[in-house]
Design a protein around this motif. Structure first.
Motif, PDB file in Angstrom:
ATOM      1  N   PRO A  67       0.806  -1.225   0.000  1.00  0.00           N
ATOM      2  CA  PRO A  67       0.000   0.000   0.000  1.00  0.00           C
ATOM      3  C   PRO A  67       0.837   1.273   0.000  1.00  0.00           C
ATOM      4  CG  PRO A  67      -0.155  -1.132   2.113  1.00  0.00           C
ATOM      5  CD  PRO A  67       0.617  -2.026   1.191  1.00  0.00           C
ATOM      6  N   TRP A  68       2.070   1.212   0.440  1.00  0.00           N
ATOM      7  CA  TRP A  68       2.925   2.401   0.539  1.00  0.00           C
ATOM      8  C   TRP A  68       3.789   2.612  -0.704  1.00  0.00           C
ATOM      9  CZ3 TRP A  68       7.686   0.450  -0.099  1.00  0.00           C
ATOM     10  CH2 TRP A  68       7.927  -0.861   0.349  1.00  0.00           C
ATOM     11  N   ALA A  69       3.785   1.652  -1.609  1.00  0.00           N
ATOM     12  CA  ALA A  69       4.669   1.734  -2.780  1.00  0.00           C
ATOM     13  C   ALA A  69       3.915   2.278  -3.995  1.00  0.00           C
ATOM     14  CB  ALA A  69       5.224   0.360  -3.103  1.00  0.00           C
ATOM     15  N   PRO A  70       4.643   2.937  -4.910  1.00  0.00           N
ATOM     16  CA  PRO A  70       3.993   3.373  -6.148  1.00  0.00           C
ATOM     17  C   PRO A  70       3.558   2.154  -6.971  1.00  0.00           C
ATOM     18  CG  PRO A  70       6.350   3.892  -6.179  1.00  0.00           C
ATOM     19  CD  PRO A  70       6.045   3.284  -4.850  1.00  0.00           C
ATOM     20  N   THR A  71       2.589   2.347  -7.826  1.00  0.00           N
ATOM     21  CA  THR A  71       2.111   1.280  -8.690  1.00  0.00           C
ATOM     22  C   THR A  71       3.225   0.839  -9.624  1.00  0.00           C
ATOM     23  OG1 THR A  71      -0.114   2.191  -8.611  1.00  0.00           O
ATOM     24  CG2 THR A  71       0.382   0.709 -10.433  1.00  0.00           C
ATOM     25  N   LEU A  72       3.361  -0.463  -9.779  1.00  0.00           N
ATOM     26  CA  LEU A  72       4.329  -1.014 -10.721  1.00  0.00           C
ATOM     27  C   LEU A  72       3.583  -1.333 -12.002  1.00  0.00           C
ATOM     28  CD1 LEU A  72       7.147  -2.070 -11.414  1.00  0.00           C
ATOM     29  CD2 LEU A  72       6.469  -4.261 -10.405  1.00  0.00           C
ATOM     30  N   ASP A  73       3.918  -0.632 -13.072  1.00  0.00           N
ATOM     31  CA  ASP A  73       3.286  -0.854 -14.360  1.00  0.00           C
ATOM     32  C   ASP A  73       4.276  -0.489 -15.446  1.00  0.00           C
ATOM     33  OD1 ASP A  73       3.313   1.940 -14.399  1.00  0.00           O
ATOM     34  OD2 ASP A  73       1.166   2.147 -14.124  1.00  0.00           O
TER      35      ASP A  73
END
Length: 113
Positions: A67-73
């Motif tokens: 929840p604390w990490a940026p989205t990985l895309d």
């Protein structure tokens, strides 16, 4: 030889109307060049239609990633190259083909992997 991750987040790829087919063509062409040069390890893109799950050490599964990490895309390629300078040159060629800047990172070598 080191393995380099060349990547971009989805939001970085802003393709003007009418240019998407050219981006696909050019990006596939540069990947073919990496294969012909013998530096390609693997590549692809995150399937953003499939949401991530977070799997804990006890096997518990929760919807979503950290929840604390940026989205990985976005997209990535892993190349095995003899120098950072050569990796920068390949990253620049991929950036030109994809019409967006690329992040370049080196993988640490783990003899047990």
């Amino acid at each position: 030889m080191a393995k380099y991750l060349i990547s971009f987040p989805s939001a970085a790829m802003v393709v003007p109307d009418g240019e998407f087919e050219a981006v696909v063509r050019d990006s596939h062409a540069i990947i073919e060049e990496t294969k012909a040069a013998g530096v390609y390890v693997f590549g692809g893109g995150i399937d953003e239609s499939v949401p991530p799950v977070l799997v804990a050490a006890d096997g518990a599964v929760a919807e979503g990633g950290y929840p604390w990490a940026p989205t990985l895309d976005g997209g990535f390629a892993v190349l095995e190259i003899s120098s950072r300078d050569e990796a920068v040159k390949w990253a620049a060629r991929i950036a030109k083909a994809c019409r967006c800047s690329q992040e370049l990172r080196v993988f640490g070598f783990d003899p047990q992997s």
